[in-house]
Design a protein around this motif. Sequence first.
Motif, PDB file in Angstrom:
ATOM      1  N   ALA A 277       0.882  -8.763 -12.119  1.00 31.07           N
ATOM      2  CA  ALA A 277       1.056  -8.180 -10.942  1.00 31.07           C
ATOM      3  C   ALA A 277      -0.051  -6.901 -10.591  1.00 31.07           C
ATOM      4  O   ALA A 277      -0.569  -6.546 -11.874  1.00 31.07           O
ATOM      5  CB  ALA A 277       2.156  -7.456 -10.770  1.00 31.07           C
ATOM      6  N   HIS A 278      -0.926  -7.120  -9.509  1.00 31.17           N
ATOM      7  CA  HIS A 278      -1.950  -6.279  -9.247  1.00 31.17           C
ATOM      8  C   HIS A 278      -1.779  -5.837  -7.923  1.00 31.17           C
ATOM      9  O   HIS A 278      -1.716  -6.537  -7.033  1.00 31.17           O
ATOM     10  CB  HIS A 278      -3.029  -6.968  -9.590  1.00 31.17           C
ATOM     11  N   ASP A 279      -1.921  -4.311  -7.709  1.00 30.16           N
ATOM     12  CA  ASP A 279      -1.633  -3.880  -6.357  1.00 30.16           C
ATOM     13  C   ASP A 279      -3.099  -4.115  -5.583  1.00 30.16           C
ATOM     14  O   ASP A 279      -3.895  -4.405  -6.142  1.00 30.16           O
ATOM     15  CB  ASP A 279      -1.593  -2.328  -6.372  1.00 30.16           C
ATOM     16  N   VAL A 280      -2.951  -4.239  -4.184  1.00 27.29           N
ATOM     17  CA  VAL A 280      -3.936  -4.475  -3.277  1.00 27.29           C
ATOM     18  C   VAL A 280      -4.271  -3.062  -2.598  1.00 27.29           C
ATOM     19  O   VAL A 280      -3.546  -2.466  -2.130  1.00 27.29           O
ATOM     20  CB  VAL A 280      -3.514  -5.457  -2.060  1.00 27.29           C
ATOM     21  N   SER A 281      -5.330  -2.631  -2.905  1.00 28.29           N
ATOM     22  CA  SER A 281      -5.984  -1.397  -2.223  1.00 28.29           C
ATOM     23  C   SER A 281      -7.367  -1.482  -1.863  1.00 28.29           C
ATOM     24  O   SER A 281      -7.826  -2.047  -0.893  1.00 28.29           O
ATOM     25  CB  SER A 281      -5.511  -0.249  -3.366  1.00 28.29           C
ATOM     26  N   ASP A 282      -8.198  -0.498  -2.708  1.00 33.23           N
ATOM     27  CA  ASP A 282      -9.570  -0.502  -2.293  1.00 33.23           C
ATOM     28  C   ASP A 282     -10.315  -1.816  -2.422  1.00 33.23           C
ATOM     29  O   ASP A 282     -10.296  -2.364  -3.670  1.00 33.23           O
ATOM     30  CB  ASP A 282     -10.378   0.437  -3.277  1.00 33.23           C
ATOM     31  N   GLY A 283     -11.196  -2.310  -1.499  1.00 33.49           N
ATOM     32  CA  GLY A 283     -11.664  -3.434  -1.624  1.00 33.49           C
ATOM     33  C   GLY A 283     -10.790  -4.602  -1.046  1.00 33.49           C
ATOM     34  O   GLY A 283     -11.293  -5.734  -0.756  1.00 33.49           O
ATOM     35  N   GLY A 284      -9.455  -4.614  -0.869  1.00 30.46           N
ATOM     36  CA  GLY A 284      -8.545  -5.393  -0.176  1.00 30.46           C
ATOM     37  C   GLY A 284      -8.125  -6.549  -1.050  1.00 30.46           C
ATOM     38  O   GLY A 284      -8.404  -6.511  -2.487  1.00 30.46           O
ATOM     39  N   LEU A 285      -7.903  -7.583  -0.486  1.00 31.50           N
ATOM     40  CA  LEU A 285      -7.104  -8.902  -1.374  1.00 31.50           C
ATOM     41  C   LEU A 285      -8.256  -9.422  -2.121  1.00 31.50           C
ATOM     42  O   LEU A 285      -8.058  -9.731  -3.231  1.00 31.50           O
ATOM     43  CB  LEU A 285      -6.495  -9.807  -0.422  1.00 31.50           C
ATOM     44  N   ALA A 286      -9.500  -9.184  -1.693  1.00 31.13           N
ATOM     45  CA  ALA A 286     -10.616  -9.758  -2.501  1.00 31.13           C
ATOM     46  C   ALA A 286     -10.832  -9.295  -3.694  1.00 31.13           C
ATOM     47  O   ALA A 286     -11.004  -9.896  -4.651  1.00 31.13           O
ATOM     48  CB  ALA A 286     -11.795  -9.872  -1.637  1.00 31.13           C
ATOM     49  N   GLN A 287     -10.883  -7.988  -3.690  1.00 37.92           N
ATOM     50  CA  GLN A 287     -10.914  -7.357  -4.956  1.00 37.92           C
ATOM     51  C   GLN A 287     -10.032  -7.458  -5.892  1.00 37.92           C
ATOM     52  O   GLN A 287     -10.092  -7.652  -7.178  1.00 37.92           O
ATOM     53  CB  GLN A 287     -11.246  -5.722  -4.426  1.00 37.92           C
ATOM     54  N   THR A 288      -8.914  -7.691  -5.493  1.00 34.99           N
ATOM     55  CA  THR A 288      -7.554  -7.725  -6.150  1.00 34.99           C
ATOM     56  C   THR A 288      -7.584  -9.162  -7.015  1.00 34.99           C
ATOM     57  O   THR A 288      -7.320  -9.504  -8.181  1.00 34.99           O
ATOM     58  CB  THR A 288      -6.358  -7.763  -5.321  1.00 34.99           C
ATOM     59  N   LEU A 289      -8.063 -10.271  -6.084  1.00 31.77           N
ATOM     60  CA  LEU A 289      -8.211 -11.461  -6.757  1.00 31.77           C
ATOM     61  C   LEU A 289      -9.345 -11.465  -7.738  1.00 31.77           C
ATOM     62  O   LEU A 289      -9.174 -12.108  -8.834  1.00 31.77           O
ATOM     63  CB  LEU A 289      -8.416 -12.365  -5.492  1.00 31.77           C
ATOM     64  N   VAL A 290     -10.247 -10.874  -7.528  1.00 27.24           N
ATOM     65  CA  VAL A 290     -11.598 -10.867  -8.583  1.00 27.24           C
ATOM     66  C   VAL A 290     -11.220 -10.287  -9.714  1.00 27.24           C
ATOM     67  O   VAL A 290     -11.364 -10.698 -10.909  1.00 27.24           O
ATOM     68  CB  VAL A 290     -12.907 -10.242  -7.752  1.00 27.24           C
TER      69      VAL A 290
ATOM     70  N   ALA B 269      -2.134   8.258  -1.050  1.00 28.97           N
ATOM     71  CA  ALA B 269      -2.548   8.676  -2.291  1.00 28.97           C
ATOM     72  C   ALA B 269      -1.042   8.517  -3.148  1.00 28.97           C
ATOM     73  O   ALA B 269      -1.251   7.923  -4.383  1.00 28.97           O
ATOM     74  CB  ALA B 269      -3.280  10.068  -2.289  1.00 28.97           C
ATOM     75  N   LEU B 270      -0.112   9.021  -2.616  1.00 23.80           N
ATOM     76  CA  LEU B 270       0.967   9.133  -3.497  1.00 23.80           C
ATOM     77  C   LEU B 270       1.621   7.597  -3.534  1.00 23.80           C
ATOM     78  O   LEU B 270       1.985   7.130  -4.496  1.00 23.80           O
ATOM     79  CB  LEU B 270       2.172   9.901  -2.652  1.00 23.80           C
ATOM     80  N   ALA B 271       1.562   6.905  -2.309  1.00 23.03           N
ATOM     81  CA  ALA B 271       1.931   5.553  -2.255  1.00 23.03           C
ATOM     82  C   ALA B 271       1.073   4.429  -3.217  1.00 23.03           C
ATOM     83  O   ALA B 271       1.940   3.646  -3.922  1.00 23.03           O
ATOM     84  CB  ALA B 271       1.869   5.039  -0.761  1.00 23.03           C
ATOM     85  N   GLU B 272      -0.259   5.021  -3.208  1.00 24.91           N
ATOM     86  CA  GLU B 272      -0.775   4.076  -4.096  1.00 24.91           C
ATOM     87  C   GLU B 272      -0.560   4.148  -5.843  1.00 24.91           C
ATOM     88  O   GLU B 272      -0.649   3.108  -6.449  1.00 24.91           O
ATOM     89  CB  GLU B 272      -2.461   4.171  -4.095  1.00 24.91           C
ATOM     90  N   SER B 273      -0.416   5.491  -6.060  1.00 31.71           N
ATOM     91  CA  SER B 273      -0.086   5.720  -7.538  1.00 31.71           C
ATOM     92  C   SER B 273       1.304   5.349  -7.779  1.00 31.71           C
ATOM     93  O   SER B 273       1.467   4.705  -8.836  1.00 31.71           O
ATOM     94  CB  SER B 273       0.049   7.145  -7.462  1.00 31.71           C
ATOM     95  N   TYR B 274       2.195   5.310  -6.915  1.00 29.80           N
ATOM     96  CA  TYR B 274       3.432   4.881  -6.934  1.00 29.80           C
ATOM     97  C   TYR B 274       3.679   3.292  -7.217  1.00 29.80           C
ATOM     98  O   TYR B 274       4.368   2.843  -7.987  1.00 29.80           O
ATOM     99  CB  TYR B 274       4.227   5.295  -5.750  1.00 29.80           C
ATOM    100  N   ARG B 275       2.814   2.745  -6.237  1.00 30.36           N
ATOM    101  CA  ARG B 275       2.830   1.263  -6.336  1.00 30.36           C
ATOM    102  C   ARG B 275       2.007   0.784  -7.673  1.00 30.36           C
ATOM    103  O   ARG B 275       2.569  -0.118  -8.277  1.00 30.36           O
ATOM    104  CB  ARG B 275       1.675   0.741  -5.260  1.00 30.36           C
ATOM    105  N   ASN B 276       1.007   1.430  -8.219  1.00 26.72           N
ATOM    106  CA  ASN B 276       0.308   1.107  -9.510  1.00 26.72           C
ATOM    107  C   ASN B 276       1.561   1.182 -10.738  1.00 26.72           C
ATOM    108  O   ASN B 276       1.378   0.351 -11.438  1.00 26.72           O
ATOM    109  CB  ASN B 276      -0.699   1.921  -9.658  1.00 26.72           C
TER     110      ASN B 276
END
Length: 764
Positions: free
Chosen positions: A658-671, A506-513
């Motif tokens: 730039a967009h992080d890769v998280s829920d849904g993986g790379l597919a969701q990030t690309l979409v 949770a911390l890592a994703e917020s940090y990345r965002n």
Amino acid sequence: MPETPSPESRPPHETGLDTVAVAAADPEREQPWSTLGLTADEYARIREILGRRPTSSELAMYSVMWSEHCSYKSSKVHLKQFSEIPQETRAGRMLAGIGENAGVIDIGQGYAVTFKVESHNHPSYVEPHQGAATGVGGIVRDILAMGARPVAVMDPLRFGPLHEPDTHRVLPGIVSGVGSYGNCLGLPNIGGEAVFDPTYLGNPLVNALCVGVLRHEDLHLAKATGAGNQVVLYGARTGGDGIGGASILASETFDATKPSKRPAVQVGDPFMEKLLIECTLELFAAGVVAGIQDFGAAGISCATSELAAAGDGGMHVELDRVPLRDSSLAPEEILMSESQERMMAVVEPADVERFLEICAKWDVEATVVGEVTGEGRLVIDWHGQTVVDVDPRTVAHDGPVYERPYARPDSQDALQADGAEALPRPTTPEELRETLLRLVASPNLCDKSWITDQYDRYVRGNTVLSQPSDSGMVRIDDETGLGVALSTDCNGRFARLDPYAGAQLALAESYRNVSTGGATPVAISDCLNFGSPEDPAVMWQLAEACRGLKDACLELGVPVTGGNVSLYNQTGDTAILPTPVVAVLGVIDDVARRTPTGFGRAGDRVLLLGESREELSGSEWAHVVHGHLGGLPPRVDLAAERALSEVLVGSAALLTSAHDVSDGGLAQTLVESALRHHVGVEVALGGVHEDVFVALFGESAARAVVTVDPADEEALVAAAREAGVPVTAIGTTGGSTVSVAGAFDVPLDELHQAWVATLPLALG
């Protein structure tokens, strides 16, 4: 002066005032300590502290201040490890931290930022609109009390399944409460989350964050010092709404057989709060405030005891001077009322007249209700008779501390052994395409505009990034462009599989965002939402989450500035997923150099930063397609997160998105990146992972998709490699489809239709 209730107008149980003298002479009187949420041992401890039984007013004060919601009696032993984290940050220093209304971080140029996230979960289930609205109001006053102007809010939300009738009852009300209160205050809502899971059915989570800005010299603290200084209550009148509200309601599991645990939810008035904000800021500017405390959970009980305990330890209050909306309220009801839009200030006698003049200018009622003393006691009188005489520290700080038993549940091994590796996977291009569209339209991954369009994201004119960007960003200084970015995140499924790793993720994703926007992460606030602390398995989750956050903060170099613990989030035997929401604050020197989230133009090169592994347990794919939860969450690599952050921030001038890769993986990030500005993308994922399904839907952490002008690709690759961050060129932006070699070629129009339809179809 408020109207004084006659004895005949008071409730029958209040006829005959229970004074300190009466309590001393009548030691065996039965008292409703259990109804007020106290245990037998706690009641005995109060009697021991006082050397007599408490008066009914003292009992009211101790009950709300010793509640789980106010005292953190079950979590203190685990929260104290956050003090091991150095208070220096990579961007500056912490000016105020844990124990204050909110943490304050020096961000340079003479500016400081204060931010905090808190919960208003149970009240929002009982009365969704008012529960959520007053949650926003409460956190805004916490920020105001530090001497700051509130500048933005965020709202991490959790609901039961989208199709459930009770979700349709609570979700619209919660969203309207958050939106209307924030909109009326003129505060932009710059981010948050809306997550759906069966465990939140009957116990939604409404977490609210506020961020404020101040100059260093404007910092104010909650303490009452200086004998003879006057105590002024200002703002709305005190009513019967919310008597014991959040403090008791949030301190026990929901149970329909216990109506006493469902007191009236507070009623908010955002227009009064707006006046209160402007009035308070002018009071600060005039230099007439020596100490200040907002009214939140526990009302006057909290404001008086905390101010006195943090100062010289003495205060005398005339409770009958408190302006009332309901003249029939008894003294203990006044002490327990959690009516909103109220503040308490300590003012030097020479400044009282000016203080009252400023309040009158803003049409804010203000009344001198007492004074600071040097006697070390909090004494409260009601019509000349003493109803409270306590050491304020015993109320505010010396409540019970429980080392509740905790143990890793026996079922955890079986849960972790049941990984997603054996689940049937799509293999053909048609199946991959169908999976993509199904996930894009799923409640957790779909477009949240139905919610966010009810919020004003751009009021005040300083919003730089907001939903659906990875983080929210606001400008602090018009001349230099100094700004801050904020993100809140938590994947409760990951925390259920491994609470230590889940909190770190949770911390890592917020940090990345925050980093993807170009801001340097500097500090965190947390809102730790868990089930009943009386369950050893839940306490194990909480203990592991706290340990995980502490270890992650030490490695990432960010302090915990404060936060909130919300326990008893369960209905009957069903606890929520452990949900340690983490908010990360980042600083950016010039918001004009921020990095946008979506693809902005055709012809840019698309690169994936970070390593992709086969990590599907706890993923959205497993959740949506198979209804499965088991295995281990993605591996935590904090060194990789820090290195990725340094590349994202240090190379921001090269990045076009730039967009992080998280829920849904790379597919969701690309979409999401393609749909942001309707710019397509063509990629080949052979260099990401040998299995295209894993490459698309795996949820490995420490990854981001970035785009650069072709002329800058070599420089970015060199920067990533120098930092030790894996980098893979995967394609080029352009066209009107999301095209993945060997998998699918889906038109943006079809993706957009699937992505945006879900919430409107479900909610109308």
